[in-house]
Scaffold this motif. Structure first.
Motif, PDB file in Angstrom:
ATOM      1  N   UNK A   1     -18.491  -7.005  27.572  1.00  0.00           N
ATOM      2  CA  UNK A   1     -18.175  -5.503  28.181  1.00  0.00           C
ATOM      3  C   UNK A   1     -19.210  -5.147  28.833  1.00  0.00           C
ATOM      4  N   UNK A   2     -18.852  -4.917  30.260  1.00  0.00           N
ATOM      5  CA  UNK A   2     -19.840  -4.578  31.385  1.00  0.00           C
ATOM      6  C   UNK A   2     -19.706  -3.018  31.297  1.00  0.00           C
ATOM      7  N   UNK A   3     -21.120  -2.454  31.038  1.00  0.00           N
ATOM      8  CA  UNK A   3     -21.176  -1.203  30.663  1.00  0.00           C
ATOM      9  C   UNK A   3     -21.193  -0.370  32.281  1.00  0.00           C
ATOM     10  N   UNK A   4     -20.220   0.146  32.230  1.00  0.00           N
ATOM     11  CA  UNK A   4     -20.214   1.127  33.356  1.00  0.00           C
ATOM     12  C   UNK A   4     -18.808   1.950  33.071  1.00  0.00           C
ATOM     13  N   UNK A   5     -18.890   2.987  34.196  1.00  0.00           N
ATOM     14  CA  UNK A   5     -17.608   3.874  33.567  1.00  0.00           C
ATOM     15  C   UNK A   5     -16.486   3.112  33.793  1.00  0.00           C
ATOM     16  N   UNK A   6     -15.395   3.322  32.731  1.00  0.00           N
ATOM     17  CA  UNK A   6     -13.984   2.931  32.761  1.00  0.00           C
ATOM     18  C   UNK A   6     -14.146   1.685  31.590  1.00  0.00           C
ATOM     19  N   UNK A   7     -15.289   1.102  31.105  1.00  0.00           N
ATOM     20  CA  UNK A   7     -15.532   0.155  30.164  1.00  0.00           C
ATOM     21  C   UNK A   7     -14.599   0.407  28.750  1.00  0.00           C
ATOM     22  N   UNK A   8     -14.573   1.748  28.443  1.00  0.00           N
ATOM     23  CA  UNK A   8     -13.907   2.101  27.081  1.00  0.00           C
ATOM     24  C   UNK A   8     -12.641   1.640  27.154  1.00  0.00           C
ATOM     25  N   UNK A   9     -11.669   2.062  28.092  1.00  0.00           N
ATOM     26  CA  UNK A   9     -10.434   1.650  28.383  1.00  0.00           C
ATOM     27  C   UNK A   9     -10.220   0.436  28.532  1.00  0.00           C
ATOM     28  N   UNK A  10     -11.080  -0.503  29.362  1.00  0.00           N
ATOM     29  CA  UNK A  10     -10.961  -1.873  29.728  1.00  0.00           C
ATOM     30  C   UNK A  10     -11.172  -2.639  28.359  1.00  0.00           C
ATOM     31  N   UNK A  11     -12.324  -2.286  27.546  1.00  0.00           N
ATOM     32  CA  UNK A  11     -12.763  -3.042  26.382  1.00  0.00           C
ATOM     33  C   UNK A  11     -11.299  -2.941  25.206  1.00  0.00           C
ATOM     34  N   UNK A  12     -10.810  -1.453  25.037  1.00  0.00           N
ATOM     35  CA  UNK A  12     -10.086  -1.465  23.989  1.00  0.00           C
ATOM     36  C   UNK A  12      -8.629  -2.061  24.199  1.00  0.00           C
ATOM     37  N   UNK A  13      -8.294  -2.017  25.699  1.00  0.00           N
ATOM     38  CA  UNK A  13      -6.755  -2.755  25.842  1.00  0.00           C
ATOM     39  C   UNK A  13      -7.268  -4.316  25.932  1.00  0.00           C
ATOM     40  N   UNK A  14      -8.491  -4.933  26.394  1.00  0.00           N
ATOM     41  CA  UNK A  14      -8.479  -6.344  26.302  1.00  0.00           C
ATOM     42  C   UNK A  14      -8.601  -6.736  24.706  1.00  0.00           C
ATOM     43  N   UNK A  15      -9.088  -5.991  23.736  1.00  0.00           N
ATOM     44  CA  UNK A  15      -9.104  -6.359  22.418  1.00  0.00           C
ATOM     45  C   UNK A  15      -7.682  -6.334  21.848  1.00  0.00           C
ATOM     46  N   UNK A  16      -6.791  -5.327  22.477  1.00  0.00           N
ATOM     47  CA  UNK A  16      -5.595  -5.219  21.729  1.00  0.00           C
ATOM     48  C   UNK A  16      -4.825  -6.677  22.432  1.00  0.00           C
ATOM     49  N   UNK A  17      -5.195  -6.862  23.478  1.00  0.00           N
ATOM     50  CA  UNK A  17      -4.507  -8.182  24.028  1.00  0.00           C
ATOM     51  C   UNK A  17      -4.789  -9.413  23.543  1.00  0.00           C
ATOM     52  N   UNK A  18      -6.189  -9.596  23.122  1.00  0.00           N
ATOM     53  CA  UNK A  18      -6.333 -10.799  22.284  1.00  0.00           C
ATOM     54  C   UNK A  18      -5.757 -10.912  21.006  1.00  0.00           C
ATOM     55  N   UNK A  19      -5.760  -9.800  20.416  1.00  0.00           N
ATOM     56  CA  UNK A  19      -5.239  -9.989  19.043  1.00  0.00           C
ATOM     57  C   UNK A  19      -3.572 -10.043  19.017  1.00  0.00           C
ATOM     58  N   UNK A  20      -2.962  -9.459  20.247  1.00  0.00           N
ATOM     59  CA  UNK A  20      -1.722  -9.641  20.324  1.00  0.00           C
ATOM     60  C   UNK A  20      -1.320 -11.092  20.496  1.00  0.00           C
ATOM     61  N   UNK A  21      -2.077 -11.563  21.266  1.00  0.00           N
ATOM     62  CA  UNK A  21      -1.979 -13.212  21.468  1.00  0.00           C
ATOM     63  C   UNK A  21      -2.240 -13.949  20.173  1.00  0.00           C
ATOM     64  N   UNK A  22      -2.682 -13.355  19.049  1.00  0.00           N
ATOM     65  CA  UNK A  22      -2.732 -14.314  17.713  1.00  0.00           C
ATOM     66  C   UNK A  22      -4.179 -14.730  17.542  1.00  0.00           C
ATOM     67  N   UNK A  23      -5.064 -14.285  18.530  1.00  0.00           N
ATOM     68  CA  UNK A  23      -6.415 -14.836  18.338  1.00  0.00           C
ATOM     69  C   UNK A  23      -7.471 -13.899  17.822  1.00  0.00           C
ATOM     70  N   UNK A  24      -8.363 -14.322  17.203  1.00  0.00           N
ATOM     71  CA  UNK A  24      -9.676 -13.681  16.542  1.00  0.00           C
ATOM     72  C   UNK A  24     -10.553 -13.170  17.621  1.00  0.00           C
TER      73      UNK A  24
END
Length: 228
Positions: A151-174
């Motif tokens: 997670x690159x700490x800059x403005x907007x990182x919360x949205x990008x991090x949370x959406x990416x985590x959702x996508x990783x898990x939706x793809x069945x990965x840990x």
């Protein structure tokens, strides 16, 4: 988790391009080398090359090689090199070729013969197109590798991090863990952003990388994901 007798793989992705995936990967390689004799970084697709000692190379791949504990053939740790710094599918189109998950997975399989742990660094963010129908995230799925999110700490990182985590898990990965990287020394409320992600990402924080004008992977310190 894979058997102790098998090569383990770890996939590194990021919230975006330019968030410090290569730096975090190099730090993790140094940490892994304390536990394993043969640790290798892999950059499956490098888009954007620079001249070095009479040839065109990927700076990311060179950084991973410098942090690896064993040397391997270039076509294994960086099987696809594309000249233009673009999304892989566009860079490949300009280069007149097609890149596939099968091609990258074959290189990874061959690389595993040389290593105890293979750290695979993606390109850009999670859902980067590889060709007309595949994404680089499909490689992570094919490898069934645990994922570390940078997670690159800059403005907007919360949205990008949370959406990416959702996508990783939706793809069945840990999602095995995440790294906070201070890429913007002037970011307001950086610590509060880290705390927000700790409360919401549902994965362990492996560490916070400080801002460095010239990143030095040997000076970084991160915890390793469980099982590594």
């Amino acid at each position: 988790m894979a058997s102790e007798t098998l090569t383990r793989s770890l996939f590194i992705t990021g919230t975006d391009t330019g968030v410090g995936k290569t730096h975090a990967s190099a730090v993790l390689l140094h940490m892994l080398a304390r536990r394993h004799a043969r640790v290798v970084g892999m950059k499956p697709v490098a888009a954007g090359l620079v001249p070095h000692e009479g040839r065109w190379v990927s700076e990311d791949a060179m950084a991973l090689r410098a942090a690896s504990s064993v040397a391997v053939p270039d076509d294994l740790d960086n099987p696809v090199q594309l000249p233009d710094p673009l999304s892989p599918h566009l860079a490949a189109e300009r280069a007149g070729r097609r890149v596939s998950v099968a091609e990258l997975q074959a290189a990874h399989t061959a690389l595993c013969a040389h290593a105890d742990v293979v750290l695979v660094e993606g390109a850009g963010g999670w859902r980067v197109p590889l060709n007309e129908s595949e994404y680089l995230s499909d490689l992570a799925r094919a490898l069934q590798a645990p994922v570390v999110l940078v997670v690159g700490l800059r403005l907007g990182c919360l949205n990008h991090a949370l959406l990416t985590a959702e996508a990783i898990r939706a793809d069945g990965l840990q999602l095995a863990g995440w790294v906070a990287n201070r890429i913007d020394p002037e970011m307001a409320c950086a610590d509060e952003n880290i705390a927000t992600l700790q409360a919401r990402l549902g994965a362990p924080l492996l560490g916070v990388l400080p801002w460095q004008a010239v990143p030095d992977a040997r000076q970084g310190a991160l915890a390793l994901p469980a099982g590594f």
